[in-house]
Each structure stands twice: as structure tokens, then as C-alpha cells.
Design an enzyme around this catalytic site. Structure first.
Site, PDB file in Angstrom:
ATOM      1  N   GLU A 114       0.676  -1.480  -0.384  1.00 20.02           N
ATOM      2  CA  GLU A 114      -0.099  -0.251  -0.361  1.00 20.02           C
ATOM      3  C   GLU A 114       0.552   1.079  -0.006  1.00 20.02           C
ATOM      4  OE1 GLU A 114      -3.577   0.242   2.675  1.00 20.02           O
ATOM      5  OE2 GLU A 114      -3.837  -2.106   2.192  1.00 20.02           O
TER       6      GLU A 114
HETATM    7  C1  LIG Z   1       3.043  -9.480   0.488  1.00 23.58           C
HETATM    8  C2  LIG Z   1       2.742  -8.840  -0.396  1.00 23.58           C
HETATM    9  C3  LIG Z   1       1.506  -8.305  -0.471  1.00 23.58           C
HETATM   10  C4  LIG Z   1       0.985  -7.840  -1.651  1.00 23.58           C
HETATM   11  N1  LIG Z   1      -0.476  -7.458  -1.925  1.00 23.58           N
HETATM   12  C5  LIG Z   1      -0.650  -6.658  -3.085  1.00 23.58           C
HETATM   13  C6  LIG Z   1      -1.765  -6.996  -4.264  1.00 23.58           C
HETATM   14  O1  LIG Z   1      -2.559  -7.613  -2.843  1.00 23.58           O
HETATM   15  N2  LIG Z   1      -2.606  -6.391  -5.527  1.00 23.58           N
HETATM   16  C7  LIG Z   1      -1.221  -5.442  -5.557  1.00 23.58           C
HETATM   17  O2  LIG Z   1      -1.877  -5.087  -6.401  1.00 23.58           O
HETATM   18  N3  LIG Z   1       0.414  -5.384  -4.874  1.00 23.58           N
HETATM   19  C8  LIG Z   1      -0.032  -6.012  -3.656  1.00 23.58           C
HETATM   20  N4  LIG Z   1       1.412  -5.969  -3.465  1.00 23.58           N
HETATM   21  C9  LIG Z   1       2.812  -5.123  -4.288  1.00 23.58           C
HETATM   22  C10 LIG Z   1       3.180  -3.648  -3.578  1.00 23.58           C
HETATM   23  O3  LIG Z   1       1.815  -3.248  -3.421  1.00 23.58           O
HETATM   24  C11 LIG Z   1       4.521  -3.714  -4.268  1.00 23.58           C
HETATM   25  O4  LIG Z   1       5.435  -4.531  -3.711  1.00 23.58           O
HETATM   26  C12 LIG Z   1       5.159  -1.972  -3.448  1.00 23.58           C
HETATM   27  O5  LIG Z   1       4.326  -1.462  -4.035  1.00 23.58           O
HETATM   28  C13 LIG Z   1       6.356  -1.969  -3.837  1.00 23.58           C
HETATM   29  O6  LIG Z   1       7.055  -2.577  -4.919  1.00 23.58           O
HETATM   30  P1  LIG Z   1       7.690  -3.123  -5.666  1.00 23.58           P
HETATM   31  O7  LIG Z   1       8.017  -4.795  -4.275  1.00 23.58           O
HETATM   32  O8  LIG Z   1       8.272  -3.698  -6.441  1.00 23.58           O
HETATM   33  O9  LIG Z   1       9.179  -2.362  -4.801  1.00 23.58           O
HETATM   34  P2  LIG Z   1       9.763  -0.752  -6.092  1.00 23.58           P
HETATM   35  O10 LIG Z   1       8.962  -0.333  -6.481  1.00 23.58           O
HETATM   36  O11 LIG Z   1      10.379  -1.856  -6.308  1.00 23.58           O
HETATM   37  O12 LIG Z   1      10.513   0.340  -4.800  1.00 23.58           O
HETATM   38  C14 LIG Z   1      12.005  -0.882  -3.727  1.00 23.58           C
HETATM   39  C15 LIG Z   1      11.873   0.519  -2.927  1.00 23.58           C
HETATM   40  O13 LIG Z   1      12.447   1.974  -3.190  1.00 23.58           O
HETATM   41  C16 LIG Z   1      11.589   2.884  -2.801  1.00 23.58           C
HETATM   42  N5  LIG Z   1      11.285   3.583  -4.024  1.00 23.58           N
HETATM   43  C17 LIG Z   1      10.174   3.375  -4.751  1.00 23.58           C
HETATM   44  N6  LIG Z   1      10.237   5.066  -5.455  1.00 23.58           N
HETATM   45  C18 LIG Z   1      10.825   5.301  -5.449  1.00 23.58           C
HETATM   46  C19 LIG Z   1      11.167   6.969  -4.437  1.00 23.58           C
HETATM   47  N7  LIG Z   1      11.196   7.407  -6.112  1.00 23.58           N
HETATM   48  N8  LIG Z   1      11.893   8.064  -3.395  1.00 23.58           N
HETATM   49  C20 LIG Z   1      12.106   7.734  -2.828  1.00 23.58           C
HETATM   50  N9  LIG Z   1      11.846   6.012  -2.893  1.00 23.58           N
HETATM   51  C21 LIG Z   1      11.037   5.165  -4.079  1.00 23.58           C
HETATM   52  C22 LIG Z   1      10.151   1.701  -2.157  1.00 23.58           C
HETATM   53  O14 LIG Z   1      10.089   3.138  -0.955  1.00 23.58           O
HETATM   54  C23 LIG Z   1      11.259   0.899  -2.106  1.00 23.58           C
HETATM   55  O15 LIG Z   1      11.389   1.078  -0.646  1.00 23.58           O
HETATM   56  C24 LIG Z   1       1.936  -7.181  -2.355  1.00 23.58           C
HETATM   57  C25 LIG Z   1       3.741  -7.349  -2.212  1.00 23.58           C
HETATM   58  C26 LIG Z   1       3.846  -8.085  -0.697  1.00 23.58           C
HETATM   59  C27 LIG Z   1       5.220  -7.923  -0.855  1.00 23.58           C
END
Ligand SMILES: Cc1cc2nc3c(=O)[nH]c(=O)nc-3n(C[C@H](O)[C@H](O)[C@H](O)COP(=O)(O)OP(=O)(O)OC[C@H]3O[C@@H](n4cnc5c(N)ncnc54)[C@H](O)[C@@H]3O)c2cc1C
Length: 762
Positions: free
Chosen positions: A440
């Protein structure tokens, strides 16, 4: 009139041109995020002069009699059915009877109105249910949370057509359909709008007929409930290359309701999120054809997907994770206080050591603060607010403080919380920490980009109006609108500078506090910081403009100040709402002193790093003439707050309400802990007698007549209960690993090499 025209043409126009160059341009997705939800108390905080009385006048969150009965009935019963260790270690899923119980009692339809067969609960109730269930099991908490949160149910209620609502909502309410929401894909995580999942408008076959529809191709991952979902809310980018819908070729992010049994959809594989075995996995779609009326909200809502998501997130983010975090923080506080009382080292309870007491005080403070802010936020949601900036604040700070609490609780428990097994009541909470931090809106992004970034535009009294004026196609109209906002803004900034000056130079003495409150000095200090915040926000926006987006660290610190103003206001309101309990004053003082420390560190950070040095110095002179000074809580205060968790009391119960403590289980680690804690407290007077006689051994105390046989028996019973708590699990080797045999010692063989060595030894 003449003066106004003169002002517009000779003063405003050059500023209008200059501002067009420096103020941040807003992309379409940002615009939709900004427009989503409502401005609530965040708007007051940006004025620099919040009317605290408005906050105090808001009725506190409350449950109806029907909701309370559900809490006391089905919620407690569900908790008593859950064996969290078995879920983690053995079943890796909730057992069938738990799934059935959830369906039968409509746990998946809590937010669906009664007319569609749901429970029609308030946001407060939704939060309370998630909170209590999460204290029993994070897996069960997430399973209940997701269908009631950002997903098909929520989206249907806001954007669905009547036909879609009539079809889906009753089925979602009784759990005959299990929903999931698919936004995230491999390329698109935090930058979800960059998804490559696509839909192309074309003619195809649906139920044997040729219809206009969409050909979908997608690969979603991390989707909670994805492996078992029967219907998916799917976000994709819609393209209409042949203009079959009329209008643009690229139609933007769109959401469809897609039954997972549709040909071309595959799912069922599971991810393992930190061994927290709720259902989570990928979903794939290959050339899936759907009719147009599967678009959520119908054809009218083509391209409106991002707006839908942001609207749902504006409320949802304020409920789910803050509720889970509140459960964890309260559980950590309660259990750790009890453990610190029953666990002895160096012959004293570890909770008597000052180092441990510092951590305990933080645990008590976090439990009080998160719950205060959670209750305030859900009360606002129940009044129809969808405060997107506040919900981002809640998501970030509740999960961060939950992380802090779990870390401290783990430290105090030492090995007891590290060794996994049914006797470990911390392991499940600890494993789930990074999940709350990441989902989220991942926390680094939320803090650095969203809270202030979005807040400054959305919640600021003039900023959005100015940006809108700048982006008007009709430049003359834009200039007129800008002229009105800009000069009102200038007046607001001057007034703010005056307020910040008065409050800064008087050390908050002239800062207002609401009438008739218990701790007016704390309100006054918040008023002082609010005016300084408004001043520095304006200067940062004025001097950095669009560059503020890239200067994430400055934006993050400004967001920290805004967040603290919200959280600390919630704490002071809780103190008032709970009838100004004198006994809570040390906790409130402790939270306020720590909060001020955070606020001042953030001000210091902004002023040290603001590129326009004149602006930094001006702010220091106006708002902090004697420097930015703050204190840490005194050792005496820390000690008092820690004691809250070390003594059974009404206050301890009020600090950690509505947790599941194993009362419905025959054996449960938390139940053992509560019993041991009570028993240890009960024998304290007996131990006191022994201490006075300088005897440590109960046997000796009995023999010398210091205690009687009954007292000896009570001491022995308490010691046995403590032993159960201190014990950890150990397993037969082969139960832990199928490779156990390799470590079994082979029967000693006589080897040629062994013989001479033995001879040599002889
Ligand atoms: C257990 C679990 C359940 C989930 N459930 C759902 C679901 O039901 N439906 C769904 O659609 N998604 C779901 N998600 C996805 C979740 O919303 C994403 O994991 C999340 O949006 C982050 O994306 P990412 O993991 O690819 O990290 P990335 O986007 O690769 O981010 C990596 C890091 O970079 C940081 N970052 C990125 N951009 C910036 C910026 N501009 N400035 C500073 N920092 C930044 C982030 O804060 C993070 O720390 C789930 C994820 C998990 C792990």
C-alpha cells in the site's frame, strides 16, 4: 478596480511568468492522486493556525451495539479457532473450518451494505475487527483485511454499475466469490502507473456471440488472495488502435472485474511472504477476451482506473495497516511488560534494569500513540472524510512505529522470541514487519514523496489554486485566478510569519490552546510548531518550486513535521476523550517530549539543508530566535512510563484493549504469560517478607518460619508458571529436517589410521 488591474498587470504578471517556470508541473497520474479523497484536518495544519477546538469537538470513534456483539461473538470465536504456529509451520494455509467460519459469518463482507447481503459495518468496526484478529494471527488478519480493503468490493461500491453491484456484491458478501486486486506487475511496483499489462479493444467471441470487447495480456505478481481468488479486479492500460470506442488510441489505466475461470487466465502458484502464509501469488493472462461491460463502472469508466485506485487508497490506507500495526504495538507492549516482570536475571526482574525500562517506555508510548491516531482517523472516515494525506501519514507512521515496537520487544525477550515454536508469541508478528512496510505504498516512497509532496499541493490553502491557474489554457483567465490566489497567499504568509515570530520569541507563551483542556502547554507548543511549519513550507515552495520533488530529504522532513502535528494532536485529543486520566499524564508527557524532539530535528534538518540560505536564516530569526532546542524525556519520566506495563492495572488494560490473549484456547503462550504475570504479582508481598529477612530460598524461608506452607505453595506455583513462560521449544532432529540422518553418529569403525594414533596415545 484600477488598483486591482494595476496589481495584476504590473506585479502579478511577471510573478505569473516566473512561477510557471519554477512550480512543479503536475502529470495526469499525479493530478488524479491529488484530486482523490478529501482535505480534512491536514488543511487546518497547513494554515499555520489550526483550530484545535474543531479536533476536540469531533466525537470519538464508537461501535454500535450490533457491532460490539459481533466483536464479542464471531470475532472472539474466530480467534479461538486459530493456531498460528500450525498455520506457519505445518498447514501453510488457514484450515478449512476457519475459511468456512469466515465465509459463514460474512467476514469478507464487512464493508458491503446490508441491502447487498453484507454486514454494513462502520470504518471503526472494520478497523477493530482487523485489529483483534491480527493480534491472534497476521495470516488471518490479512485474509480478512484484503477483501474489505482496496479491492473489488470497495471499488464496486464506489464506481460499479447497478448491474455489477447486484451481481457481485451479494456473492462477495457471503464469500461465495473470493476477490483479489491485481495492480502490481514485474516492471511496475511503486511506479504502478508504468505497468505493461495491456488491453486492446477489438471484436471477439463471448458466450458464442461476436461482441466488442478487450483482449487482455498481463502478468501480475504479489497478489494477496490471488491463488484462491475467483474474481480479480484487474488494472491494465487500455488501447483502442482502431478507434472502435471513438476518441483517443491510448485510453489510460482501466479496471475490469475478471472471473479467474475465464479462458486464458492462470493462477494458483503461491509466493511465500516471509513465511507468513496468507494466500499470495502471481496471476497471468494470455489473450484473455472480455466483453466491455466487464469494465468496472462500464464503458463510461474507461481510463478512470488510476482515479479509482487513488480514491480507494485515500480511505483504505487509513484503516488496514494502521489497525494491524496498532494490534502489534499493543501486543508488544502488553506481552513485553509482563515478560520483563516475570523473567529474572542477576536475581531481579529484567524490567527493573534502566536500559530495559527505556525500551518499555517506548513500547507504552507507541501503543498509546498509534491507537490514538488510528481511532481519530477511523472516526473521520466514519464522518465521510477520505483524507488522502492523513491516510498516507497513518500508513507510514503506524507501520514504522510498529516496526520499532517489535524490534524493542524482540530485544527484551532475547532468545525467548528468537526460538520459533508454539511457545513463541512474537515470531509471527516479527516476520510480518516488512510486509506492512512495503505494501500500500512502500514506506520510503510514502515518506519522501507523498506525505509532504501531496500535502503541500492538496492540503495547502492556496497552492492547488495557483497551480490550476498556471495550467489554464486561457492565459488571461489563468492570470486573473492566479492574481486572486497569489495575493491571498502572500497575506497568509505574512500573517504566518507574524504568528511564528510571536510564538517563537515568546517560547509559545502567546500561542493558543483550546479552552478548558487538561494539558494546555502541550497544545500551545503544537500551535507554535504549526505556525513555524506553515512559514517554512511556504519558503521551501517559493525558493525550490518543482525542485522540491527531487529534494526528497527536505520533503521528507517537512512531512515528518506535518505528521507529528497530526499524531501528537491525536494523542492530546485521546487524553481529553478519555476523561483526562491523571495516571496517563506521564505517558502523554513522554510522547510529547519525544514528538517535539522529532519535530525539532526535522526543522533543524530542513533549515540546515535548504538551498536558499537567506530563507533558512530568515526562518531561524523569525521562528527560532534562541536556536532550536529540545530535550529528551528525563530518566524519572521514562521510569514512570515503563512501570505502566509492569503492573496489572486498569491503565494497562486501557492501553492494550481488545487483543486476543489466548482466552479461548486450552493452551496458548500468551495465556501462560498472563497467568504467570498475575501469579508473580500476587506473590510479591511474600517475596518482600523474604527480602526483609534476607533469605532467597523459599524452602529456607519456610523452615525458618518467615513464610507459611500456603505461601510456600503459592511461590512454587508461580515459579512453575514462570518456568512455562521462560521455556522455549525444541524438536526432534528429523522433525526439523529430512536431512537429519547425516548428523547421526555412525558406529565407530576401526580404521588403519586410528590404530597407530591410539597406540601413540598409549
Ligand atoms: C506480501 C505482499 C502483498 C502484496 N499484495 C498486493 C496486492 O494484493 N495487489 C497488488 O497489486 N500489489 C500487491 N503487493 C505489491 C506492493 O504494493 C508492492 O510490493 C509495492 O508497491 C512496492 O513495489 P516493489 O515491491 O516492486 O518495490 P519497488 O517499487 O521496486 O521499490 C523498492 C524501494 O524503492 C523505494 N522507492 C521507489 N520509488 C521511490 C521514490 N521515488 N523515492 C524514494 N523511494 C522510492 C520504495 O519505497 C522501496 O523501498 C504486495 C506486495 C507484497 C510484498
Amino acid at each position: 478596480m484600477g488598483i486591482r488591474e494595476f496589481r495584476r498587470d504590473y506585479l502579478t504578471r511577471p510573478i505569473f511568468r516566473w512561477a510557471g517556470g519554477v512550480l512543479p508541473p503536475i502529470s495526469d497520474t499525479e493530478r488524479e492522486a491529488i484530486d482523490a479523497g478529501t482535505v480534512w484536518w491536514d488543511g487546518e495544519l497547513f494554515t499555520g493556525n489550526p483550530d484545535w477546538q474543531k479536533l476536540l469537538d469531533m466525537p470519538p470513534a464508537a461501535l454500535s451495539a450490533r457491532e460490539q456483539a459481533f466483536m464479542d461473538g464471531p470475532v472472539r470465536e474466530l480467534c479461538s479457532m486459530i493456531d498460528d504456529w500450525k498455520i506457519a509451520w505445518q498447514d501453510r494455509d488457514l484450515p478449512p473450518e476457519v475459511w468456512d467460519f469466515m465465509r459463514k459469518n460474512k467476514f469478507f463482507g464487512m464493508i458491503i451494505p446490508e441491502k447487498y447481503g453484507g454486514l454494513g459495518f462502520s470504518n471503526t468496526m472494520h478497523s477493530e475487527v482487523v485489529r483483534t484478529i491480527s493480534s491472534a494471527s497476521v495470516v488471518a488478519g490479512v485474509t480478512v483485511m484484503v477483501p474489505n480493503s482496496l479491492g473489488p468490493g470497495e471499488l464496486l461500491m464506489h464506481f460499479g454499475t447497478e448491474a455489477q453491484k447486484d451481481h457481485w456484491l451479494p456473492r462477495l458478501a457471503d464469500g461465495s466469490e473470493i476477490p483479489c486486486f491485481g495492480l502490481t506487475s514485474e516492471d511496475a511496483g511503486s511506479d504502478a502507473a508504468a505497468m505493461t499489462d495491456s488491453g486492446v479493444v477489438e471484436y471477439g467471441k463471448h458466450e458464442g456471440r461476436k461482441v466488442l470487447g478487450i483482449r487482455l495480456n498481463f502478468h501480475k505478481r504479489y497478489i494477496t488472495l490471488g491463488p484462491v481468488a475467483t474474481v480479480m479486479g484487474l488494472a491494465f492500460k487500455l488501447f483502442d488502435p482502431d478507434g472502435l470506442l471513438g476518441g483517443e488510441k491510448e485510453r489510460g489505466i482501466t479496471v475490469a472485474l475478471l472471473p479467474t475461470a475465464t479462458p486464458g487466465v492462470s493462477h494458483g502458484e503461491r509466493h511465500i511472504p516471509q513465511f507468513t502464509h496468507f494466500q499470495n501469488g502471481p496471476l497471468y493472462g494470455k489473450d484473455v477476451f472480455i466483453p466491455l461491460d466487464w469494465i468496472l463502472g462500464g464503458q463510461e469508466q474507461v481510463g478512470q482506473g488510476w482515479k479509482m485506485l487513488m480514491t480507494a487508497l485515500a480511505a483504505g490506507r487509513g484503516i488496514s495497516l494502521p489497525s494491524q500495526s496498532a494490534a502489534s504495538a499493543a501486543m508488544c507492549a502488553r506481552a513485553t511488560g509482563a515478560y520483563a516482570r516475570v523473567r529474572r536475571q542477576f536475581n531481579v526482574p529484567i524490567g527493573m534494569f534502566e536500559g530495559i525500562r527505556r525500551h518499555l517506555a517506548d513500547l507504552a508510548a507507541n501503543a498509546y500513540l498509534i491507537d490514538a491516531a488510528r481511532r481519530l482517523t477511523v472516526a473521520a472516515l466514519d464522518r465521510g472524510e477520505k483524507p488522502s494525506v492523513i491516510s498516507a501519514i497513518m500508513k507510514y507512521h503506524a507501520t514504522e512505529r510498529m516496526r520499532e515496537s517489535i524490534g524493542k520487544a524482540m530485544d527484551i525477550h532475547g532468545g525467548k522470541a528468537i526460538i520459533d515454536g508454539p511457545r513463541n508469541y512474537m515470531g509471527g508478528q516479527y516476520r510480518s514487519v516488512p510486509i506492512g512496510i512495503t505494501v500500500e505504498g512502500a514506506n520510503i516512497l510514502t515518506r519522501n514523496l507523498m506525505i509532504f509532496g501531496q500535502g503541500a499541493i492538496r492540503s495547502h490553502p492556496y497552492m492547488l489554486k495557483e497551480l490550476e491557474a498556471l495550467s489554464q489554457a486561457d492565459k488571461d483567465k489563468g492570470l486573473d485566478a492566479f492574481d486572486r490566489s497569489f495575493w491571498a497567499h502572500a497575506g497568509h504568509s505574512i500573517a504566518n510569519a507574524g504568528r511564528a515570530f510571536l510564538r517563537g520569541w515568546s517560547g509559545a507563551l502567546f500561542a493558543p490552546s483550546p479552552k478548558d483542556v487538561g494539558m494546555p502547554h502541550h497544545w500551545q507548543r503544537l500551535s507554535r510548531y504549526a505556525s513555524a511549519f506553515a512559514l517554512i513550507s511556504d519558503l521551501a515552495l517559493l525558493t525550490m518550486g518543482g525542485a522540491l520533488k527531487r529534494k526528497e530529504l527536505i520533503s521528507a522532513r517537512l512531512g515528518d513535521i506535518l505528521s507529528e502535528l497530526y499524531l501528537l494532536g491525536a494523542v492530546l485529543k485521546r487524553y481529553e476523550d478519555e476523561g483526562r486520566q491523571k495516571i496517563d499524564r506521564p505517558i502523554v508527557d513522554y510522547i510529547m517530549v519525544n514528538g517535539e524532539e522529532r519535530i525539532c530535528a526535522a526543522f533543524d534538518g530542513v533549515l540546515d539543508n535548504l538551498p536558499a540560505r537567506w530563507a533558512a536564516w530568515a526562518t531561524r530569526i523569525v521562528a527560532f530566535p534562541f536556536g532550536i532546542s529540545y530535550r529528551a524525556p528525563s530518566d524519572r519520566l521514562t521510569d514512570k512510563v515503563a512501570e505502566t506495563l509492569m503492573t496489572p492495572s486498569e491503565q494497562r488494560d486501557r492501553l492494550t484493549p481488545n487483543l486476543y490473549l489466548g482466552e479461548g484456547h486450552e493452551t496458548h503462550a500468551l495465556k501462560d504469560l498472563e497467568r504467570a504475570f498475575q501469579a508473580v504479582m500476587d506473590v510479591e508481598p511474600i517475596e518482600k517478607k523474604m527480602r526483609a529477612a534476607e533469605i532467597r530460598d523459599p524452602e529456607e524461608a519456610r523452615e525458618r518460619g518467615v513464610i507459611d506452607a500456603a505461601e510456600f505453595g503459592r511461590l512454587a506455583a508461580a515459579a512453575e508458571l514462570v518456568q512455562r513462560v521462560v521455556a522455549v521449544d525444541a524438536w526432534p532432529m528429523e522433525e526439523v529436517s529430512p536431512l537429519a540422518d547425516q548428523h547421526r553418529k555412525p558406529a565407530p569403525k576401526r580404521t588403519r589410521a586410528a590404530k597407530p594414533r591410539r597406540l601413540a596415545a598409549e
